[in-house]
Design a protein around this motif. Structure first.
Motif: not given
Length: 399
Positions: A101-115
């Protein structure tokens, strides 16, 4: 079993035992009849090993999933989705490759304050979703990321959400409640630090062990069973060590008795059992600061052990673990890749085994409502061995 293979840029490496036949024209035939495939060196991104790049739309044959009974690989199965968090993307990719299978497409990031920000970039409505996100250091960051991923999938109308973790948090009951309330339907865990933690969940828990992966690798060492002794580094690990010893040619058992004066502080007091002139295999579920296991190894050498091996599933490796493990006490330190090891923490005695096949097969069996057991982890799959000291990834197979 026990033949040695030598490639152009590495010393002799023991092959790994497997009953699964692999047909691949790229394999190299050597005198002993054992074949070894060498793929491109590991690439590092931000100090973390990553899976070699694969041609678009083509899965490697050495990760091909075996056909077991009525379980069939369905690359176009639209009901199953696997998403990776940022804790261990290399393992996630290996699992996906094994499953075809292929990994699902997901966007994970941190905002400037760490959120933490999570956005699914494909539909999961009505799907069985598996989230690969070990709660390894930084544990709080990775746990919160997992909870947000679960919430994102729940709000996107996923049918079932399974959280795949390497080990449980210290506050196991609280974490179980958080994962459940976030919307997870199931948990797939590898070597929980305390087995009773499964009882903290009000949702199904599949608990698999990395032990068969390590056992299969040790079997390739071809050490005489009369020379082996399995050692528990403390009294609390006796049950684990006893089960390990039974599967390792029913080897004798020894126990290190210690007194702990505080967290991460241990003092070895006595050894129960005979290790003189033997190859001692110390077994634990995790290594944190390596205080317990290194002091135990020193005691084993004092008692006449010929060689000492350390075997564990989870390599937390908090300082000063690397200094202790590479001090010469251990012939080899054998771990799995449930927790990624930074390049700077590699040392000559370190060997990393992949649990991708084990987890991938478990996911298929859960998805297909089949029995989940540990014996398939080594009897039908190719073992993936990462020799960190050579910065090269080897896939060792046997016809």
């Amino acid at each position: 079993m026990g033949s040695l293979v030598q490639t152009s840029n590495s010393p002799l490496i023991p092959r790994v035992r497997t009953s699964h036949r692999i047909l691949d024209e790229a394999r190299v035939q050597c005198r002993s009849g054992v074949r070894c495939r060498l793929v491109e060196p590991l690439k590092f991104e931000n100090g973390k090993p990553s899976t070699p790049a694969l041609p678009a739309g083509k899965d490697p044959s050495f990760l091909a999933r075996p056909q077991l009974g009525n379980i069939v690989s369905r690359k176009n199965d639209t009901r199953l989705r696997i998403f990776s968090g940022t804790a261990n993307p290399s393992l996630s990719q290996e699992i996906a490759c094994y499953m075809g299978l292929e990994l699902g497409k997901i966007n994970i990031k941190r905002f400037a304050d760490g959120e933490i920000y999570v956005q699914l970039q494909e539909s999961v409505r009505g799907c069985d979703v598996y989230l690969v996100q070990p709660t390894c250091p930084p544990a709080n960051e990775n746990l919160m990321e997992l909870l947000i991923m679960i919430d994102a999938c729940r709000r996107a109308s996923a049918k079932n959400i399974t959280a795949t973790q390497g080990r449980e948090s210290i506050a196991a009951k609280l974490v179980a409640n958080l994962i459940t309330e976030a919307g997870a339907n199931r948990v797939l865990a590898c070597d929980l630090h305390s087995g009773q933690s499964m009882g903290y969940f009000d949702i199904p828990v599949d608990h698999v062990y990395g032990q068969p992966v390590v056992l299969d690798y040790l079997a390739s060492k071809r050490v005489c069973s009369d020379d082996l002794v399995v050692v528990s580094p403390d009294v609390g690990g006796v049950a684990r060590a006893r089960a390990f010893a039974k599967k390792l040619s029913d080897a004798p058992l020894a126990i290190v008795d210690k007194r702990r004066h505080g967290h991460n502080v241990a003092e070895v007091m006595n050894l129960i059992g005979d290790v003189k002139g033997k190859v001692a295999v110390m077994v634990d579920d995790m290594i944190d600061t390596a205080g317990t296991i290194s002091k135990g190894a020193a005691l084993l050498h004092q008692e006449g052990a010929r060689e000492v091996y350390a075997c564990t599933t989870h390599a937390v490796f908090s300082p000063p673990a690397i200094e202790r493990l590479s001090s010469g006490l251990f012939q080899e330190v054998i771990i799995t890749n449930t927790i990624p090891v930074l390049e700077k923490n590699y040392f000559p005695q370190l060997t990393v085994l992949s649990v991708a096949n084990l987890l991938g097969e478990t996911i298929w069996r859960v998805h297909d409502d089949c029995s989940v057991s540990n014996h398939f982890a080594t009897s039908n799959n190719v073992m993936i061995v990462i020799r960190s000291r050579f910065n090269t990834l080897y896939y060792l197979v046997q016809d």
